[in-house]
Structures are given as structure tokens and as C-alpha cells.
Scaffold this motif. Structure first.
Motif, PDB file in Angstrom:
ATOM      1  N   TYR A 104       0.847  -1.187   0.000  1.00  0.00           N
ATOM      2  CA  TYR A 104       0.000   0.000   0.000  1.00  0.00           C
ATOM      3  C   TYR A 104       0.879   1.233   0.000  1.00  0.00           C
ATOM      4  CZ  TYR A 104       1.178   0.057   4.934  1.00  0.00           C
ATOM      5  OH  TYR A 104       1.875   0.068   6.108  1.00  0.00           O
ATOM      6  N   SER A 105       0.284   2.363  -0.329  1.00  0.00           N
ATOM      7  CA  SER A 105       1.102   3.549  -0.529  1.00  0.00           C
ATOM      8  C   SER A 105       1.001   4.565   0.608  1.00  0.00           C
ATOM      9  CB  SER A 105       0.694   4.252  -1.825  1.00  0.00           C
ATOM     10  OG  SER A 105      -0.655   4.679  -1.731  1.00  0.00           O
ATOM     11  N   TYR A 106       0.011   4.445   1.465  1.00  0.00           N
ATOM     12  CA  TYR A 106      -0.235   5.472   2.476  1.00  0.00           C
ATOM     13  C   TYR A 106       0.815   5.434   3.546  1.00  0.00           C
ATOM     14  CZ  TYR A 106      -2.946   8.294   5.782  1.00  0.00           C
ATOM     15  OH  TYR A 106      -3.386   9.257   6.637  1.00  0.00           O
ATOM     16  N   GLY A 107       1.354   6.594   3.926  1.00  0.00           N
ATOM     17  CA  GLY A 107       2.423   6.633   4.892  1.00  0.00           C
ATOM     18  C   GLY A 107       1.984   6.784   6.329  1.00  0.00           C
ATOM     19  N   GLY A 108       0.708   7.038   6.551  1.00  0.00           N
ATOM     20  CA  GLY A 108       0.228   7.245   7.905  1.00  0.00           C
ATOM     21  C   GLY A 108      -0.235   5.950   8.551  1.00  0.00           C
ATOM     22  N   THR A 109      -0.930   6.098   9.643  1.00  0.00           N
ATOM     23  CA  THR A 109      -1.476   4.935  10.349  1.00  0.00           C
ATOM     24  C   THR A 109      -2.589   4.312   9.514  1.00  0.00           C
ATOM     25  OG1 THR A 109      -0.991   5.950  12.478  1.00  0.00           O
ATOM     26  CG2 THR A 109      -2.573   4.132  12.447  1.00  0.00           C
ATOM     27  N   VAL A 110      -2.506   3.022   9.339  1.00  0.00           N
ATOM     28  CA  VAL A 110      -3.501   2.347   8.514  1.00  0.00           C
ATOM     29  C   VAL A 110      -4.068   1.134   9.238  1.00  0.00           C
ATOM     30  CG1 VAL A 110      -2.571   3.043   6.270  1.00  0.00           C
ATOM     31  CG2 VAL A 110      -1.687   0.993   7.379  1.00  0.00           C
ATOM     32  N   ASN A 111      -5.281   0.818   8.874  1.00  0.00           N
ATOM     33  CA  ASN A 111      -5.867  -0.468   9.221  1.00  0.00           C
ATOM     34  C   ASN A 111      -5.844  -1.309   7.950  1.00  0.00           C
ATOM     35  OD1 ASN A 111      -6.430   0.408  11.828  1.00  0.00           O
ATOM     36  ND2 ASN A 111      -8.511   1.031  11.326  1.00  0.00           N
ATOM     37  N   LEU A 112      -5.483  -2.563   8.080  1.00  0.00           N
ATOM     38  CA  LEU A 112      -5.284  -3.422   6.916  1.00  0.00           C
ATOM     39  C   LEU A 112      -6.158  -4.663   7.014  1.00  0.00           C
ATOM     40  CD1 LEU A 112      -1.424  -3.095   7.086  1.00  0.00           C
ATOM     41  CD2 LEU A 112      -2.830  -2.175   5.240  1.00  0.00           C
ATOM     42  N   PHE A 170      -8.621 -10.471  -1.672  1.00  0.00           N
ATOM     43  CA  PHE A 170      -8.478  -9.030  -1.815  1.00  0.00           C
ATOM     44  C   PHE A 170      -7.835  -8.436  -0.571  1.00  0.00           C
ATOM     45  CE2 PHE A 170     -11.008  -8.394  -5.613  1.00  0.00           C
ATOM     46  CZ  PHE A 170     -11.867  -9.475  -5.614  1.00  0.00           C
ATOM     47  N   CYS A 171      -6.854  -7.609  -0.798  1.00  0.00           N
ATOM     48  CA  CYS A 171      -6.241  -6.823   0.263  1.00  0.00           C
ATOM     49  C   CYS A 171      -6.941  -5.465   0.304  1.00  0.00           C
ATOM     50  CB  CYS A 171      -4.754  -6.654  -0.037  1.00  0.00           C
ATOM     51  SG  CYS A 171      -3.825  -5.745   1.190  1.00  0.00           S
ATOM     52  N   ALA A 172      -7.128  -4.913   1.487  1.00  0.00           N
ATOM     53  CA  ALA A 172      -7.805  -3.623   1.605  1.00  0.00           C
ATOM     54  C   ALA A 172      -7.132  -2.784   2.674  1.00  0.00           C
ATOM     55  CB  ALA A 172      -9.283  -3.811   1.947  1.00  0.00           C
ATOM     56  N   VAL A 173      -7.202  -1.483   2.476  1.00  0.00           N
ATOM     57  CA  VAL A 173      -6.594  -0.536   3.411  1.00  0.00           C
ATOM     58  C   VAL A 173      -7.630   0.499   3.822  1.00  0.00           C
ATOM     59  CG1 VAL A 173      -4.852   1.247   3.685  1.00  0.00           C
ATOM     60  CG2 VAL A 173      -4.300  -0.823   2.423  1.00  0.00           C
ATOM     61  N   GLN A 174      -7.699   0.769   5.102  1.00  0.00           N
ATOM     62  CA  GLN A 174      -8.588   1.813   5.592  1.00  0.00           C
ATOM     63  C   GLN A 174      -7.779   3.079   5.798  1.00  0.00           C
ATOM     64  OE1 GLN A 174     -10.803   0.840   9.109  1.00  0.00           O
ATOM     65  NE2 GLN A 174     -11.642   2.884   9.329  1.00  0.00           N
ATOM     66  N   GLU A 175      -8.213   4.127   5.151  1.00  0.00           N
ATOM     67  CA  GLU A 175      -7.569   5.434   5.264  1.00  0.00           C
ATOM     68  C   GLU A 175      -8.511   6.354   6.030  1.00  0.00           C
ATOM     69  OE1 GLU A 175      -6.448   7.036   1.471  1.00  0.00           O
ATOM     70  OE2 GLU A 175      -6.546   9.084   2.223  1.00  0.00           O
ATOM     71  N   GLY A 176      -8.073   6.793   7.198  1.00  0.00           N
ATOM     72  CA  GLY A 176      -8.961   7.620   7.998  1.00  0.00           C
ATOM     73  C   GLY A 176     -10.052   6.792   8.651  1.00  0.00           C
ATOM     74  N   ALA A 177     -11.142   7.457   8.991  1.00  0.00           N
ATOM     75  CA  ALA A 177     -12.195   6.785   9.754  1.00  0.00           C
ATOM     76  C   ALA A 177     -13.095   5.907   8.895  1.00  0.00           C
ATOM     77  CB  ALA A 177     -13.041   7.824  10.473  1.00  0.00           C
ATOM     78  N   SER A 178     -13.206   6.237   7.611  1.00  0.00           N
ATOM     79  CA  SER A 178     -14.262   5.575   6.846  1.00  0.00           C
ATOM     80  C   SER A 178     -13.856   5.048   5.478  1.00  0.00           C
ATOM     81  CB  SER A 178     -15.423   6.567   6.638  1.00  0.00           C
ATOM     82  OG  SER A 178     -15.870   7.071   7.869  1.00  0.00           O
ATOM     83  N   LYS A 179     -12.867   5.601   4.878  1.00  0.00           N
ATOM     84  CA  LYS A 179     -12.542   5.261   3.491  1.00  0.00           C
ATOM     85  C   LYS A 179     -11.767   3.954   3.437  1.00  0.00           C
ATOM     86  CE  LYS A 179     -10.112   7.203  -0.510  1.00  0.00           C
ATOM     87  NZ  LYS A 179      -9.391   8.411  -0.985  1.00  0.00           N
ATOM     88  N   ILE A 180     -12.263   3.006   2.674  1.00  0.00           N
ATOM     89  CA  ILE A 180     -11.605   1.708   2.544  1.00  0.00           C
ATOM     90  C   ILE A 180     -11.446   1.402   1.066  1.00  0.00           C
ATOM     91  CG2 ILE A 180     -11.726  -0.763   3.015  1.00  0.00           C
ATOM     92  CD1 ILE A 180     -13.299  -0.106   5.516  1.00  0.00           C
ATOM     93  N   ILE A 181     -10.218   1.169   0.657  1.00  0.00           N
ATOM     94  CA  ILE A 181      -9.970   0.853  -0.749  1.00  0.00           C
ATOM     95  C   ILE A 181      -9.339  -0.523  -0.863  1.00  0.00           C
ATOM     96  CG2 ILE A 181      -9.772   3.275  -1.419  1.00  0.00           C
ATOM     97  CD1 ILE A 181      -6.775   2.889  -1.549  1.00  0.00           C
ATOM     98  N   PHE A 182      -9.600  -1.149  -1.995  1.00  0.00           N
ATOM     99  CA  PHE A 182      -9.191  -2.523  -2.227  1.00  0.00           C
ATOM    100  C   PHE A 182      -8.149  -2.611  -3.335  1.00  0.00           C
ATOM    101  CE2 PHE A 182     -12.137  -5.364   0.079  1.00  0.00           C
ATOM    102  CZ  PHE A 182     -12.981  -4.421   0.631  1.00  0.00           C
TER     103      PHE A 182
END
Lengths: 113, 112
Positions: free
Chosen positions: B25-33, B90-102
Motif C-alpha cells: 500500500y502507498s499510504y504513509g500514515g497509520t492504517v488499518n489493513l 483481496f487486500c484492503a486498506v482503511q484510510e482515515g475513519a471511513s474510506k476503505i480501498i481494495f
């Protein structure tokens, strides 16, 4: 227990016609709601998500729109369908913190001719 | 913007082989995976998730995944696959409180 409904299950529409897909969730309140499009080899593309009534975040610029007229209702619409809108549309709701788990509906197969 | 990459589009294994599916994943902050699985004809369902703590997380059906922050990776593993593991993952990443991308998904085929 919670359930998520989508309808219709399948839809065949001509190019240029309007679209309305509906998603409803039962058994929970104030869920986060999501619309994804699933295409072979492209995974799940996030289209819209909503954290509350009337609150819509759009992720992909296109001729689709979403609305959330009620807490547990999420609608995907288009005024004029394109061939490229064909696909499998999934609605999901998210169980909030600390779970953050998404639950997916059965999907709608849309074919635009 | 956040992105999720799954480089293996289709993996074919024999039963009892070990499995590793890549996810970056590309996000550099705290993520839920997350890893989700879609068995043929069924809905997507959660396999496992990582929020914090032990970077090695265990999920259902003998699957596990390891979060490596320095590599921005969350690879899925299973020591010995079964025919019933045939599915799309499918791998998914949560960005912020609500946005989840696959990610784009990996189709796993197991030869009996």
C-alpha cells in the motif's frame, strides 16, 4: 442480526438510459455505507461512501452519483448510462470501531448495451 | 491518494503447497489493513485484519498475515493450502475513519 439487500440482482439497460440501484441495511443504525464496482482483474473500485444521511464522498469522477435519503438506504444513480458502466456493483456497510469490518451485499450485475 | 497493489493476479498451486500473496500500500500514515476472500458464488467475507500491536495476525481457516511497516506490505500466508481455498483474495486498506480501498485481487486456483 444485520442483513444487507441490493436490488435488482441483474439489470440490462440501453446506453443513454437512467439507472437506479438500491441498497438497504437492516439491523443496525448509522452505518457507513459504500458502493463499489467489481470488474475482472481490477478488483473492487470504490465509487462512493457515506458516513450519514445526505453525506456522500465521491471517489471516482464519472457519470454516476449516489444519495442517502435515509439512514439505512443508499442509492446509486445515473442520468445516462455509458457502455463502460457495465459491471458488478456491490454495496457494503461497515461495522464501526473497534471492528471496522465491512459486510457486502449480493451485488447487482449491470449490462449496458 | 492511497493505493493498494496486489501483484499476483492469478496463482496456481497444488494441494499442501505453501501460499504467500503479496499486498503493498502507498499510504504513509497509520492504517488499518484487511484481507477479504470471495469463494465462488459467495459474498466477500473478512479473512483477517490488522489495526495495531503484534504485526503477525491470524485469521480464519489457517490464514495469517504479516504487517511490515518499513516495506508498506501486508502479505497473506498459509503453510498448506487445500482445494477449498480456491477463491479470490483481496487486500484492503482503511484510510482515515471511513474510506476503505481494495487492491485488484488475486485469484487462487488449487489443483487437487
Amino acid at each position: 442480526s444485520q442483513t444487507i439487500h441490493q436490488w435488482p440482482a441483474t439489470l440490462v439497460q440501453p446506453v443513454g438510459s437512467p439507472l437506479s440501484l438500491e441498497c438497504t441495511v437492516e439491523g443496525t443504525s448509522n452505518p457507513n455505507l459504500y458502493w463499489y464496482r467489481q470488474a475482472a482483474g481490477r478488483g473492487l473500485q470504490l465509487l462512493f461512501y457515506s458516513v450519514g444521511i445526505g453525506q456522500i464522498s465521491s471517489e471516482v469522477p464519472q457519470n454516476l452519483s449516489a444519495s442517502r435519503p435515509q439512514d439505512r438506504q443508499f442509492i446509486l444513480s445515473s442520468k445516462k448510462l455509458l457502455l463502460s458502466d457495465s459491471g458488478f456493483y456491490l454495496c457494503a456497510w461497515m461495522r464501526g470501531t473497534p471492528y471496522n469490518e465491512q459486510f457486502f451485499g449480493p451485488g447487482t450485475r449491470l449490462t449496458v448495451l | 491518494a492511497q493505493s493498494v497493489s496486489q501483484h499476483n493476479h492469478h496463482v496456481i498451486l497444488s494441494e499442501a503447497a505453501s501460499l504467500e500473496l503479496g499486498c503493498n500500500y502507498s499510504y504513509g500514515g497509520t492504517v488499518n489493513l484487511f484481507w477479504y476472500v470471495q469463494y465462488p458464488g459467495q459474498h466477500l467475507q473478512l479473512l483477517l485484519k490488522y489495526f495495531s500491536g503484534d504485526p503477525l495476525v491470524k485469521g480464519i481457516k489457517g490464514f495469517e498475515a504479516e504487517f511490515i511497516k518499513s516495506k508498506f506490505s501486508f502479505n497473506l500466508r498459509k503453510p498448506s493450502v487445500q482445494w477449498s481455498d480456491t477463491a479470490e483474495y483481496f487486500c484492503a486498506v482503511q484510510e482515515g475513519a471511513s474510506k476503505i480501498i481494495f487492491g485488484s485481487g488475486t485469484r487462487l486456483s488449487i489443483r487437487p
